[in-house]
Write a protein that holds these residues in place. Structure first.
Motif, PDB file in Angstrom:
ATOM      1  N   MET A   1       0.133  -0.406   0.148  1.00  0.00           N
ATOM      2  CA  MET A   1      -0.405   0.323   0.464  1.00  0.00           C
ATOM      3  C   MET A   1       0.296   0.229   0.056  1.00  0.00           C
ATOM      4  SD  MET A   1      -0.036   1.478   0.882  1.00  0.00           S
ATOM      5  CE  MET A   1      -0.112   2.389   1.403  1.00  0.00           C
ATOM      6  N   PHE A   2       0.250   0.044  -1.655  1.00  0.00           N
ATOM      7  CA  PHE A   2      -0.590   1.364  -1.636  1.00  0.00           C
ATOM      8  C   PHE A   2       0.117   1.252  -1.538  1.00  0.00           C
ATOM      9  CE2 PHE A   2      -1.393   2.728  -2.219  1.00  0.00           C
ATOM     10  CZ  PHE A   2      -1.289   3.647  -2.071  1.00  0.00           C
ATOM     11  N   LYS A   3       0.485  -0.457  -0.243  1.00  0.00           N
ATOM     12  CA  LYS A   3       0.596  -0.140   0.052  1.00  0.00           C
ATOM     13  C   LYS A   3       0.708   0.462   0.317  1.00  0.00           C
ATOM     14  CE  LYS A   3       1.914  -0.413   1.549  1.00  0.00           C
ATOM     15  NZ  LYS A   3       0.918   0.034   2.021  1.00  0.00           N
ATOM     16  N   SER A   4      -0.612   0.984  -1.117  1.00  0.00           N
ATOM     17  CA  SER A   4      -0.955   0.917  -0.740  1.00  0.00           C
ATOM     18  C   SER A   4      -0.542   1.668   0.189  1.00  0.00           C
ATOM     19  CB  SER A   4      -0.707   0.646  -1.371  1.00  0.00           C
ATOM     20  OG  SER A   4      -0.156   0.338  -1.606  1.00  0.00           O
ATOM     21  N   GLY A   5      -0.162   1.394  -0.839  1.00  0.00           N
ATOM     22  CA  GLY A   5      -0.528   0.680  -0.624  1.00  0.00           C
ATOM     23  C   GLY A   5      -0.329   1.487  -0.109  1.00  0.00           C
ATOM     24  N   LYS A   6       0.861  -0.115   1.959  1.00  0.00           N
ATOM     25  CA  LYS A   6       0.050   0.276   1.826  1.00  0.00           C
ATOM     26  C   LYS A   6      -0.290   0.348   1.429  1.00  0.00           C
ATOM     27  CE  LYS A   6      -0.399  -1.183   0.616  1.00  0.00           C
ATOM     28  NZ  LYS A   6      -0.393  -1.107   0.484  1.00  0.00           N
ATOM     29  N   ALA A   7       0.165   1.948   1.904  1.00  0.00           N
ATOM     30  CA  ALA A   7      -0.913   1.812   3.103  1.00  0.00           C
ATOM     31  C   ALA A   7       0.211   1.532   4.067  1.00  0.00           C
ATOM     32  CB  ALA A   7      -0.705   1.827   2.559  1.00  0.00           C
TER      33      ALA A   7
ATOM     34  N   GLN B   1     -14.841   3.940  17.147  1.00  0.00           N
ATOM     35  CA  GLN B   1     -15.385   4.910  17.356  1.00  0.00           C
ATOM     36  C   GLN B   1     -15.993   4.777  15.692  1.00  0.00           C
ATOM     37  OE1 GLN B   1     -13.300   8.701  16.087  1.00  0.00           O
ATOM     38  NE2 GLN B   1     -12.872   9.216  17.973  1.00  0.00           N
ATOM     39  N   PHE B   2     -15.538   3.580  15.343  1.00  0.00           N
ATOM     40  CA  PHE B   2     -16.411   2.519  13.899  1.00  0.00           C
ATOM     41  C   PHE B   2     -16.434   1.262  14.707  1.00  0.00           C
ATOM     42  CE2 PHE B   2     -15.169   7.001  12.850  1.00  0.00           C
ATOM     43  CZ  PHE B   2     -16.429   6.772  11.826  1.00  0.00           C
ATOM     44  N   PRO B   3     -16.980   0.657  13.868  1.00  0.00           N
ATOM     45  CA  PRO B   3     -17.590  -1.136  14.430  1.00  0.00           C
ATOM     46  C   PRO B   3     -16.310  -2.184  13.288  1.00  0.00           C
ATOM     47  CG  PRO B   3     -19.591  -0.231  14.040  1.00  0.00           C
ATOM     48  CD  PRO B   3     -18.359   1.154  14.013  1.00  0.00           C
ATOM     49  N   MET B   4     -16.148  -1.053  12.207  1.00  0.00           N
ATOM     50  CA  MET B   4     -15.582  -1.769  11.268  1.00  0.00           C
ATOM     51  C   MET B   4     -14.508  -0.962  10.096  1.00  0.00           C
ATOM     52  SD  MET B   4     -18.290  -4.833   9.001  1.00  0.00           S
ATOM     53  CE  MET B   4     -19.825  -3.542   9.116  1.00  0.00           C
ATOM     54  N   MET B   5     -13.177  -1.907   9.902  1.00  0.00           N
ATOM     55  CA  MET B   5     -12.411  -0.360   8.984  1.00  0.00           C
ATOM     56  C   MET B   5     -12.030  -1.842   7.844  1.00  0.00           C
ATOM     57  SD  MET B   5      -9.036   1.198   9.846  1.00  0.00           S
ATOM     58  CE  MET B   5      -8.534  -0.835  10.339  1.00  0.00           C
ATOM     59  N   VAL B   6     -12.483  -1.503   6.379  1.00  0.00           N
ATOM     60  CA  VAL B   6     -12.419  -1.926   4.956  1.00  0.00           C
ATOM     61  C   VAL B   6     -10.587  -1.476   4.502  1.00  0.00           C
ATOM     62  CG1 VAL B   6     -12.480  -3.030   3.085  1.00  0.00           C
ATOM     63  CG2 VAL B   6     -14.429  -2.232   5.221  1.00  0.00           C
ATOM     64  N   SER B   7      -9.969  -2.577   5.310  1.00  0.00           N
ATOM     65  CA  SER B   7      -7.933  -1.710   4.821  1.00  0.00           C
ATOM     66  C   SER B   7      -7.071  -2.555   4.729  1.00  0.00           C
ATOM     67  CB  SER B   7      -7.612  -0.731   5.949  1.00  0.00           C
ATOM     68  OG  SER B   7      -6.842   0.460   5.057  1.00  0.00           O
ATOM     69  N   GLY B   8      -5.912  -2.535   4.918  1.00  0.00           N
ATOM     70  CA  GLY B   8      -5.162  -3.591   4.806  1.00  0.00           C
ATOM     71  C   GLY B   8      -4.129  -4.073   5.614  1.00  0.00           C
ATOM     72  N   SER B   9      -3.292  -5.481   5.781  1.00  0.00           N
ATOM     73  CA  SER B   9      -2.782  -5.880   6.882  1.00  0.00           C
ATOM     74  C   SER B   9      -1.308  -4.943   6.900  1.00  0.00           C
ATOM     75  CB  SER B   9      -2.298  -7.394   6.076  1.00  0.00           C
ATOM     76  OG  SER B   9      -1.847  -7.525   4.591  1.00  0.00           O
ATOM     77  N   TRP B  10      -1.273  -4.188   6.233  1.00  0.00           N
ATOM     78  CA  TRP B  10      -0.010  -3.377   7.127  1.00  0.00           C
ATOM     79  C   TRP B  10      -0.829  -2.419   8.255  1.00  0.00           C
ATOM     80  CZ3 TRP B  10      -2.534  -2.757   1.979  1.00  0.00           C
ATOM     81  CH2 TRP B  10      -2.820  -1.760   2.244  1.00  0.00           C
ATOM     82  N   TRP B  11      -2.033  -2.870   8.846  1.00  0.00           N
ATOM     83  CA  TRP B  11      -2.855  -1.733   9.726  1.00  0.00           C
ATOM     84  C   TRP B  11      -2.485  -2.814  11.060  1.00  0.00           C
ATOM     85  CZ3 TRP B  11      -3.795   2.852  10.947  1.00  0.00           C
ATOM     86  CH2 TRP B  11      -3.723   3.769   9.656  1.00  0.00           C
TER      87      TRP B  11
END
Length: 430
Positions: free
Chosen positions: A1-7, A275-285
């Motif tokens: 990500m993007f890693k993207s990443g990322k990200a 603060q949120f039930p869900m987050m759609v993102s990458g394994s970098w988190w």
């Protein structure tokens, strides 16, 4: 990500560490200093593993210093061409993979062709064919070519992170199908809770839109888009579904309208604060969530209703053509590919490319790696939407922001991303 990443965290692990070493290439730089750039946070899996790699490098190379310079992912994304074409180029750096980034720099002669080094050190034996695709580029800068310009020591994919406490509190079951995912979001919204953490200012929003399109696509569709193997229609069923569903999720309140001004870091922090039930993102988190979240139980699952998901090798170790100490750079890469460093990365919440699976003992890390293997087994890694063309990342950010704030319709948004893609294809003779 993007890693993207990322990200990807826009943070450098900043340090000036005395390191041990001998050996350098024939360049005119300081043979006792290795300039290293990477943008992983110190609490991420990669940050932890690479910090340990520095220590091992220290023991093997007496007298050499590794010099970190603070940079961010976005900063490198925008300035890499200028920096790598100057005497300020580092000796080794982490860089995003894909046609628009590593591919473009390889085409411009700014990255070292490391093919002989890859064979000599056996790195090619450690990487699966699908991971090798993002390492190798042809003369046009298109991935899947015949020359190696980078090596990843980790892999990545996107998933749904979820807050188990909020799910239990609102009586919501963990979704196993796409219909159940929509039903879960409806329940949260009815309770006054915005279901999805989102960052429209950077990569997260475009990645979700691409994921929605992937749920109606197949591998041929991905290859046509990413490797120019066939005609791409940005108003086909998959792209149209992705854009219209994303806009519908904004309209229904699954995605907050103010998220157009929120960056990836803000999105991740909001999720980790509960603060949120869900987050759609990458394994970098993953490693960061693992080490940060203490106030609630959390988990992850593959995006339901889709055989394909965003993912690939991780970002690449690349050696700039103007690196003054290429031999030292290769030595450092080699350490990050060794089993001990790979095992540390895996047990810290990363996805190693060459670890012994039995050495991964952390339960959450095992879950992460097992889900990744599920994707690999079904040939489900679909790369990232900003890869196909130089500058496409900014095009996608702008277009998805317009969907969030309602200044463009899905059709207009798709027109906006079609133009630069087609222009790039014409420029490379595709």
């Amino acid at each position: 990500m993007f890693k993207s990443g990322k990200a990807l965290l826009a943070v450098f692990a900043v340090a000036a560490t005395a390191i041990t070493g001998c050996g350098s290439d024939s360049g005119a730089g300081n043979p006792n200093e290795l300039r290293l750039w990477h943008y992983e946070g110190p609490d991420s899996a990669m940050g932890k593993a690479w910090d340990e790699a520095i220590k091992e490098f220290e023991q093997a190379h007496p007298g050499v210093k590794v010099k970190f310079e603070e940079k961010g992912f976005e900063q490198i994304q925008k300035s890499a061409q200028m920096v790598l074409n100057s005497d300020e180029a580092p000796d080794i750096m982490e860089y995003n993979k894909g046609n628009a980034t590593a591919g473009l720099l390889s085409k411009q002669g700014l990255l070292t062709d490391i093919s002989s080094e890859v064979t000599k050190r056996g790195w090619d034996k450690l990487l699966s064919p699908s991971l090798q695709t993002t390492c190798k580029y042809d003369e046009r800068g298109v991935m899947g070519g015949d020359k190696w310009f980078g090596v990843p020591n980790y892999a990545e994919y996107t998933m749904v992170y979820y807050n188990k406490n909020l799910f239990d509190q609102h009586g919501v079951a963990i979704p196993k199908t796409f219909a159940e995912l929509v039903s879960a979001m409806d329940k949260f919204k009815a309770a006054g809770v915005t279901p999805l953490a989102m960052g429209g200012k950077e990569y997260p929003a475009q990645q979700l839109l691409y994921q929605l399109a992937l749920s109606r696509a197949d591998n041929e569709w991905v290859q046509n888009l990413q490797q120019y193997k066939g005609k791409v229609d940005f108003h086909d069923a998959a792209w149209t579904y992705g854009a219209t569903t994303f806009a519908d999720w904004v309209r229904k309140g699954y995605i907050a309208k103010d998220s157009a001004g929120i960056d990836a870091e803000g999105m991740g922090l909001a999720f980790m604060k509960g603060q949120f039930p869900m987050m759609v993102s990458g394994s970098w988190w993953y490693g960061r969530v693992q080490s940060t979240v203490k106030d609630f139980e959390w988990g992850s699952f593959l995006f339901p209703g889709s055989d394909l998901a965003l993912g690939s090798s991780g970002n690449l170790w690349v050696v700039p053509e103007k690196s003054k100490n290429k031999d030292l750079a290769y030595d450092f890469i080699d350490i990050t590919m060794k089993k001990a460093n790979q095992t540390l990365l895996g047990n810290s919440g990363g996805i190693p490319v060459a670890a012994d699976p039995s050495a991964i003992t952390d339960p959450k890390s095992k879950e992460l790696i097992e889900n990744y293997q599920t994707l690999v087994d079904r040939d489900g890694l679909a790369y990232y939407p900003d890869w196909p063309a130089p500058g496409y990342y900014d095009v996608l950010v702008s277009a998805t922001q317009k969907l969030i704030n309602g200044t463009a319709s899905p059709g207009q948004m798709l027109d906006e991303i079609a133009g630069p893609y087609d222009d790039n294809l014409a420029n490379i003779g595709g």
